[in-house]
Design a protein around this motif. Structure first.
Motif: not given
Length: 540
Positions: A397-416
């Motif tokens: 959790g600490k490594n996830f910058p939720a307010h600055t990261v591209d949330m859509e790309k984060a979802l795509l990475y999780m799916i990949r």
């Protein structure tokens, strides 16, 4: 002279406005008082057209390659330099564009209070708000309405309302968004607008994923220009910092700039590329009301969707008084209810089909897009196996910058990362250690992710361990699994320390960040042992 309306050429209007003179649609002398210096005026000749945008040159045209030639023939969006010359991708303030019209994305009551709306009203002056209040009043989702630009650089402002996005009603959202862009373009033709500043109607404020919205926007513009390119000189896709990179990726798919880019786009296009007008295609709803439902022996006529307005009452009367029995729909031998009883499709089945299609589109994108920035965060990765041989996914959790990261790309990475794993049993370990509000994604985002993921994610998840939970995280987890994800509630377990994991996962199978281990020692001491008892989210 002041009582006579004077026809004003739009290009002269833009020149007048850029010379700091208040322009009146009537051209009355009394209205030509100084406006004061403008901050910035962006002229069309200062913008780079899409066909001149820098890109790697094709090293081999493969003209003699039959496979390549075949691909180019079947490409749904072939390379056309004339269309690319009418497109601009630009990042900036839409109110600074010296164009014939700009698009204003607002809400149904025309009371949006976003930064760009406030700026638009401030520059347009009080007449624009008065015109909206007295004449336009409301604008429904998917509609578009036009007003004068008044003190703006543009002659017209086209107002439209994009849909609110809900993963359960993706089809409705896609249809409404297409209608917004289509109706905007229809007003462009009706009002002889030659240059248009087109903003992103699909706003993140309403929850619409930027990537999926960009596909509909660019695709609709492409189909429009294919039919009516001679009516328009330029369409500018106006972006901000968040959407520019999205459009930079999507535009080459529909407006390839050379044969090589055209070939490369074939593997990256989504499964649904729309119909001949760019409208999303729904196989379950292929019955369409044509403009002339009576039988035509010469064959179906090509419908001009942007040009013709059909009076359904009049046409329905014609079909009743004319040749109802001749229409193919009337010649069906089987009763529709009987067919439905033999081949029923419930609401849940339809939702499941739509969800599966959306997931497949995301999976296709996840396999092709550059997601190295998300991977470098080390917030989500695969480690070893648990004692039953099931793969383990770790989320830090600490490594996830939720307010600055591209949330859509984060979802795509999780799916990949997870798609190859979730076909069988698997386990997730979430380290909540030292997380703050900056690391917590919005609850709506979590809901959308949960409903977006394929059913196999929920079915094959065997355990979800939350290490170092706080009271608030326990409550949030309980709330989420009670009202949104009830089918995985019994699989979620809160653990006070890392040692609790070792009863299920060998230490040598876990890649744990050092700060997590240090925190664990500070909280529980260097040597502690507690008999392994999984604490569920119900233990509040």
């Amino acid at each position: 002279m002041s009582d006579i309306d004077i026809a004003v050429d739009p290009l002269e209007v833009n020149n007048q406005k850029s010379n700091n003179v208040r322009w009146s649609p009537t051209g009355a002398d009394g209205d030509a008082d100084p406006l004061g210096l403008r901050d910035t005026v962006v002229h069309l000749d200062s913008l780079t057209r899409w066909n001149l945008t820098l890109l790697p040159l094709a090293t081999d045209t493969d003209d003699d390659n039959p496979t390549v030639a075949e691909n180019e023939k079947r490409s749904p969006f072939p390379w056309r330099n004339d269309l690319n010359n009418k497109i601009v991708l630009w990042k900036g303030d839409i109110t600074e564009l010296s164009v014939h019209a700009i698009v204003h994305s607002t809400n149904e009551k025309m009371t949006d209070r976003s930064y760009i709306t406030e700026k638009l009203f401030a520059k347009a002056g009080p007449k624009l708000q008065a015109d909206i209040k007295n004449n336009i009043r409301v604008c429904k989702t998917g509609e578009a309405k036009i007003s004068e630009g008044f003190d703006l650089l543009c002659r017209y402002v086209i107002h439209t309302v994009g849909p609110r996005y809900n993963v359960k009603y993706v089809t409705a959202a896609e249809g409404a968004l297409y209608s917004s862009y289509r109706n905007v373009l229809q007003l462009v033709r009706e009002n002889s607008v030659r240059s248009l500043g087109l903003c992103c109607v699909h706003s993140q404020k309403r929850g619409y994923p930027p990537g999926e919205g960009a596909h509909i926007a660019v695709r609709t513009v492409r189909r429009f220009l294919e039919r009516y390119g001679s009516d328009v000189d330029v369409i500018i896709f106006v972006c901000d910092d968040e959407t520019y990179s999205v459009y930079e990726t999507v535009l080459p798919l529909y407006f390839p700039r050379n044969p090589q880019e055209q070939r490369e786009s074939l593997s990256r296009l989504p499964e649904d590329i729309g119909n001949e007008m760019g409208e999303p295609v729904i196989p379950e709803r292929q019955i369409r009301i044509s403009d002339k439902p009576t039988f035509n022996p010469a064959g179906p006529q090509k419908e001009d969707e942007f040009e013709k307005t059909v009076d359904l009452n009049e046409e329905f009367g014609k079909s009743i008084n004319g040749s109802v029995g001749q229409h193919p729909f009337a010649s069906m031998q089987e009763h529709p209810d009987d067919q439905k009883q033999r081949n029923p499709r419930t609401v849940n089945e339809v939702k499941h089909i739509e969800q599966q299609k959306r997931y497949e589109r995301l999976l296709k994108r996840a396999r092709t897009e550059d997601l190295t920035e998300i991977s470098a965060l080390r917030c989500l990765y695969r480690t070893g196996q648990d004692r039953f041989g099931r793969p383990v996914i770790v989320f830090v959790g600490k490594n996830f910058p939720a307010h600055t990261v591209d949330m859509e790309k984060a979802l795509l990475y999780m799916i990949r990362l997870m798609d190859p794993i979730v076909d069988r049993d698997y386990v997730v370990v979430y380290f909540h250690t030292q997380t703050s509000n900056e690391n917590l994604p919005p609850m709506n985002y979590l809901k959308n992710v949960y409903h977006t993921l394929d059913h196999k994610y929920k079915k094959n998840l065997k355990s979800f361990y939350i290490v170092h939970p706080t009271w608030w995280s326990k409550f949030a987890t309980w709330f989420f699994t009670t009202f949104t994800a009830s089918d995985i509630k019994q699989k979620v377990h809160s653990l006070k320390g890392v040692q609790f994991l070792y009863a299920k996962i060998n230490p040598d199978q876990l890649d744990i960040p050092p700060f997590v281990l240090d925190h664990d020692i500070q909280e529980n001491g260097p040597r502690y042992f507690v008999p392994f008892e999984e604490g569920t989210v119900e233990d509040l």
